[in-house]
Motif scaffolding. Structure first.
Motif: not given
Ligand code: PKZ
Length: 212
Positions: A58, A95, A142, A147
């Motif tokens: 991210v 993520l 998220c 995100c």
């Protein structure tokens, strides 16, 4: 005999110049990263996450260039967890779950600096709670698989402290979406060391903003 001429107005001028210099240093010089050098290298397992195709780092300007980004966007201070000077600091999150929803997972590394200390060499329980708050919130942001910073509010973080954390530790922090009910995103989170020992775990709830 030599005479010393004291130019009285000079003294306040010198004082003023010194004060101006100090102010200029504060404004112009890069901020001193208090415990940056004491943090040491990032944990090696972050490289594995970097190489793992199911995870994506991210990247946000507010983390990469926090001070400037925040100033430009009306923020008043530094990020409680993501700023390099933070007592307990998360430099990165990764993520998993590009399609979003239940099972989406955020993984990061957290460093407990000297500013996180409570009793002799051990960290304050509140630093673990702060981390749980952070990872629950960002995992909730998220929920769509992408995100979206500040797309909701953390409204609950129920944290169980399981094992003390030494000052100077790097630990792994994880948050996973376990349920979505309308705007309510339930997240389970935990903090663990390289041996898999759990230092704390949490159940949290994020309420997404009406339009996110
Ligand atoms: C939407 C507002 C827009 C405002 C526009 C702002 C623009 C600028 C945005 C910047 C975004 C910043 C994001 C900061 C991210 C952090 O840093 S969070 C910081 C710490 N957290 C907080 O300060 C949260 C404080 N709480 C609040 O402000 C208010 O409770 C909220 C979250 C804004 C309420 O939002 P709301 O949209 O009015 O939601 P509400 O209808 O009360 O509740 C929705 C559902 O959640 C449940 N719920 C709410 N709170 C709880 C709770 N504590 N426990 C259990 N369930 C709960 C409700 O029961 C309800 O359930 P259902 O009836 O749908 O089943």
């Amino acid at each position: 005999m030599d005479t010393i001429t004291l130019n009285v107005p000079t003294l306040p001028c010198v004082g003023l110049a010194a004060a101006a210099g100090l102010l200029a240093c504060k404004l112009i010089a890069p901020r001193r990263r208090a415990d940056e050098t004491e943090r040491g290298p990032l944990p090696a397992w972050l490289d594995e996450l970097e190489d793992d195709e199911s995870y994506e780092r991210v990247r946000l300007p507010e983390w990469d260039n926090g001070t400037e980004w925040r100033r430009k966007n009306g923020f008043k201070g530094s990020d409680y967890v993501h700023d390099a000077c933070a007592a307990v600091h998360v430099p990165r999150y990764y993520l998993r779950g590009v399609s979003g929803g239940v099972g989406s997972k955020l993984v990061g590394a957290a460093h407990f600096g000297p500013g996180a200390e409570s009793h002799r060499g051990l960290c304050h329980g509140g630093t673990m709670c702060s981390l749980m708050d952070d990872v629950v919130g960002w995992t909730g942001f998220c929920a769509t698989g992408v995100c979206k910073p500040w797309s909701g509010f953390t409204v609950q973080i129920n944290t169980a402290l399981k094992k003390p954390v030494d000052v100077g530790s790097w630990l792994r922090i994880e948050g996973e979406i376990v349920k979505i009910d309308g705007r309510k995103v339930s997240v389970k989170a935990r903090l663990l060391d390289v041996d898999g020992d759990v230092h704390c775990e949490a159940e949290g709830l994020v309420v997404l903003k009406k339009k996110s």
